[in-house]
Design an enzyme around this catalytic site. Structure first.
Site, PDB file in Angstrom:
ATOM      1  N   ILE A 126       0.752  -1.234  -0.124  1.00  0.00           N
ATOM      2  CA  ILE A 126      -0.044  -0.176  -0.070  1.00  0.00           C
ATOM      3  C   ILE A 126       0.891   1.363   0.016  1.00  0.00           C
ATOM      4  CG2 ILE A 126      -1.683   1.236   1.261  1.00  0.00           C
ATOM      5  CD1 ILE A 126      -2.582  -1.718   2.333  1.00  0.00           C
ATOM      6  N   ASP A 127       1.983   1.307   0.482  1.00  0.00           N
ATOM      7  CA  ASP A 127       2.863   2.463   0.915  1.00  0.00           C
ATOM      8  C   ASP A 127       3.285   2.763  -0.605  1.00  0.00           C
ATOM      9  OD1 ASP A 127       3.963   4.437   2.484  1.00  0.00           O
ATOM     10  OD2 ASP A 127       5.655   3.317   3.322  1.00  0.00           O
ATOM     11  N   ASP A 128       3.995   1.410  -1.401  1.00  0.00           N
ATOM     12  CA  ASP A 128       4.392   1.961  -2.491  1.00  0.00           C
ATOM     13  C   ASP A 128       3.470   2.370  -3.627  1.00  0.00           C
ATOM     14  OD1 ASP A 128       7.324   1.049  -3.627  1.00  0.00           O
ATOM     15  OD2 ASP A 128       6.652   0.074  -1.648  1.00  0.00           O
TER      16      ASP A 128
ATOM     17  N   HIS B  38       0.676   8.419   4.095  1.00  0.00           N
ATOM     18  CA  HIS B  38       0.972   8.451   2.438  1.00  0.00           C
ATOM     19  C   HIS B  38      -0.416   8.195   1.801  1.00  0.00           C
ATOM     20  CE1 HIS B  38       5.347   7.380   3.428  1.00  0.00           C
ATOM     21  NE2 HIS B  38       5.079   8.713   3.621  1.00  0.00           N
TER      22      HIS B  38
ATOM     23  N   GLU C 291       2.740   6.162  -3.180  1.00  0.00           N
ATOM     24  CA  GLU C 291       3.825   7.003  -3.561  1.00  0.00           C
ATOM     25  C   GLU C 291       3.822   6.966  -4.855  1.00  0.00           C
ATOM     26  OE1 GLU C 291       5.470   9.186  -1.856  1.00  0.00           O
ATOM     27  OE2 GLU C 291       4.397   9.009  -0.060  1.00  0.00           O
TER      28      GLU C 291
END
Length: 682
Positions: A422-424, A498, A427
């Site tokens: 989810i973070d990637d 993020h 971003e």
């Protein structure tokens, strides 16, 4: 392909040194609505951003991506040598180069740490010592004597973690019966049952499944030498450990482990055989196209051992591609520093636990765009093309908990279709929005899929974790086996921030899921005004992630939560103008916000201050001065300190590109003002 590095700092070395100011990084005047910072500070920041942008452009791969080295600790290198010894595939060049790297990381007291400047760590020291013995170092060598004495003084092998003792059991240096039992029948537990494999975080799940096979088989290869010198009492190398009270969780699971040891003796052979076969199928089904497992090194190592124990020959395609993938985790450098005991200089070989091209590429894209690179610049378009090609559109393990959710998103690594994160994904979307791509329909389609997938991966409490939704069971961490770090994937402030920032830039600031995430973030603020950093060190990372998300979602800069964060950042700023936080802050509250100033952590603090409207404040001006004053002539920064987090305290990371992308982002935002998702007409 990895970026080349110099032997001193590990910073990426450009293919061509910057000989003049770049012509491809135009700068715009500060936004008319913002107060202009001091002319001298602005000029210095502008020049530093130009140098940094040219440096970053120069190390972009021809394929469009960036990837810095990902440095962890010597257990990766030691276990690589032990694997090769176990499988019988060691070679002299690899062994000698790995040994040089391990020796170069030894502390003066004989121990090995798990991060730069950290204390000696017992398991890392035991594994490093064994690896050097395999490489030919002798117990009588001074550096080996110091290491053995340090190990004995801290309890010997018996004091090391379970994973270390598993490696030693493979060669008969430890008894299998003295290790926690991990039955392969675990694979049959349904997803609703406690302690099923999907209760574990994806990194632990990928490791535990093959280890159930290893635990069932209990292999022992002939030990090439004894390790008596690492025991406090050679006659009793594994002293009995008292049981915790039966009413405690530790006591319950210790007694459960005794039951499982008893079960091993009576397990039905057909059931065990079926479990081993099911575990093997699970492993093989999750092998990536390049041969790795999940894009990370530990599951690959244990999967190869497990499959080999089940009869997979080293020439089998699964084994062959798996071994080949491990070689791609190796970073080779030249080292001319002579070692102890007559070991001269030569090539050194470092093993990356993981590789971070998607993460590095989206962060580099954001940094360059925020520094003023035109949105249709060829480097940004090429990066966007590469990221679009890396989109994951197949269902992975996340679908066990979200069976109706359509796929779409990005993973961290080159090859990892089973575990997008989810973070990637958040971003990458923010990065793609900064690029004017010649095929906007393709971009819109990818962002739509990824945005819907991200919304669907929200946990019940309103926040987001890295890989799974609602992976919050407290039971896995209680297992005697799980003493190696975090084994579940609960929501975190940095990932949630993020996502909230991305959703706000996508026009979804008032979406109910975004507001739920925002409320969760506000509730998670620490009394001192900071936020905990799960995937970066530590409160500086959490705060640097959350404040920009809060303002992007519409909170005014005068909001009490933002003002508390600003006061905390100002209170922990170092005298040199920078910010730094040691990894000890994960265990010691006295270390929160304290440490040697680093470029990446200074940038995180600045990103929060700038988002909070403090662009012309004294703290921001001093922070910018720290970055401009410490920049190297080639546009890069030195940063030996570890500012990335795998498991809080237990597994730390030095992302070698962090020292570049985050300072450039902060400098760019200082010069140009806060970013807009559709700035410059995108």
């Amino acid at each position: 392909m990895t970026a080349t590095t110099d032997g001193s700092s590990g910073a990426p070395v450009p293919r061509a040194a910057a000989a003049s100011e770049p012509t491809s990084t135009p700068t715009d005047p500060p936004s008319s609505g913002d107060p202009a910072p001091g002319a001298d500070a602005l000029f210095a920041a502008e020049r530093a951003a130009q140098r940094s942008a040219e440096y970053l452009l120069d190390i972009q791969d021809a394929g469009g991506w960036w990837k810095g080295d990902l440095e962890t600790n010597v257990t990766m290198d030691a276990e690589d040598l032990m694997l090769r010894q176990f499988l019988g595939v060691q070679d002299e060049k690899t062994t000698l180069a790995t040994a040089r790297f391990i020796r170069g990381k030894q502390r003066d007291d004989g121990a090995w740490a798990t991060f730069h400047g950290g204390p000696g760590e017992i398991s890392a020291t035991v594994e490093a010592y064994v690896a050097l013995r395999l490489a030919g170092d002798r117990p009588g060598d001074p550096h080996m004597d110091r290491a053995a004495a340090w190990i004995r003084a801290r309890g010997g092998i018996a004091a090391s973690r379970v994973f270390t003792r598993i490696w030693l059991a493979l060669f008969g240096w430890w008894k299998w019966e003295d290790l926690p039992e991990l039955p392969p029948e675990l694979i049959f537990l349904p997803s609703w049952f406690p302690l099923n494999i999907y209760d574990f975080g994806c990194w632990a799940r990928q490791t535990i499944v093959p280890l159930t096979i290893v635990s069932a088989k209990r292999p022992v290869r002939p030990a090439p030498f004894p390790l008596d010198e690492l025991h406090t009492d050679r006659r009793c190398p594994s002293p009995p450990r008292p049981l915790a009270p039966a009413a405690s969780w530790d006591g319950v699971f210790q007694r459960l482990d005794k039951v499982l040891h008893g079960y091993r003796k009576v397990a039905l052979r057909p059931l065990r055989r079926a479990a081993l076969n099911a575990a093997a199928r699970w492993i093989v089904e999750r092998q990536e196209n390049d041969g790795c497992w999940g894009g990370i090194q530990p599951p690959a190592v244990y999967s190869l051992i497990a499959l080999h124990l089940l009869g997979y020959d080293l020439r089998h395609p699964v084994m062959r591609s798996g071994l080949e993938s491990l070689d791609r985790f190796a970073v080779w450098r030249e080292d001319v520093t002579p070692g102890e005991g007559g070991h001269g200089g030569g090539p050194v070989r470092m093993i990356e636990a993981c590789q971070s091209p998607v993460w590095d590429t989206c962060l580099a894209t954001i940094a360059l765009a925020d520094a003023g690179l035109p949105p249709d610049h060829p480097a940004l378009v090429k990066a966007a093309d590469w990221m679009l090609a890396e989109e994951v559109v197949k269902r992975g393990d996340w679908a066990v908990r979200k069976p109706r959710l359509a796929p779409g998103g990005w993973a961290f690594e080159f090859h990892n279709d089973n575990y997008p994160d989810i973070d990637d994904t958040a971003e990458v979307i923010l990065a793609l929005r900064r690029v004017r791509h010649p095929d906007p329909e393709r971009v819109e389609a990818a962002i739509a899929r990824a945005g819907n997938w991200t919304l669907g991966m929200q946990s019940k409490n309103g926040a987001w974790a890295a890989f799974d939704a609602d992976n919050t069971s407290g039971l896995p961490n209680r297992l005697p086996f799980c003493d190696f770090g975090e084994v579940i994937d609960p929501p975190s402030a940095d990932v949630t921030a993020h996502v909230v920032e991305m959703l706000a830039h996508e026009g979804r600031a008032h979406h109910p899921r975004t507001r739920a995430g925002l409320e969760w973030l506000l509730a998670e603020q620490e009394p001192n005004g900071a936020w905990f950093g799960r995937w970066g060190v530590n409160y500086l990372y959490g705060t640097g992630s959350v404040v920009p998300a809060l303002t992007a979602a519409g909170l005014p800069t005068g909001h009490p939560a933002i003002r508390r964060a600003v006061r905390w950042l100002e209170s922990v700023q170092n005298e040199d103008g920078g910010w730094g936080e040691d990894l000890r802050s994960y265990r010691d509250t006295a270390s929160v916000g304290k440490g040697v100033s680093t470029a990446s952590q200074t940038a995180w603090a600045l990103m929060a201050l700038l988002a909070a409207g403090e662009r012309d404040g004294k703290a921001a001006e001093r922070g910018i001065a720290f970055l401009t004053d410490t920049q190297r002539p080639d546009g890069s920064w030195d940063e030996p300190h570890f500012t990335g987090t795998g498991f809080p305290w237990d597994f730390s990371i030095n992302y070698h590109l962090y020292r570049q992308v985050f300072p450039l982002t902060a400098l760019g935002r200082y010069v140009h003002g806060e970013p807009s998702a559709r700035r410059n007409g995108v």
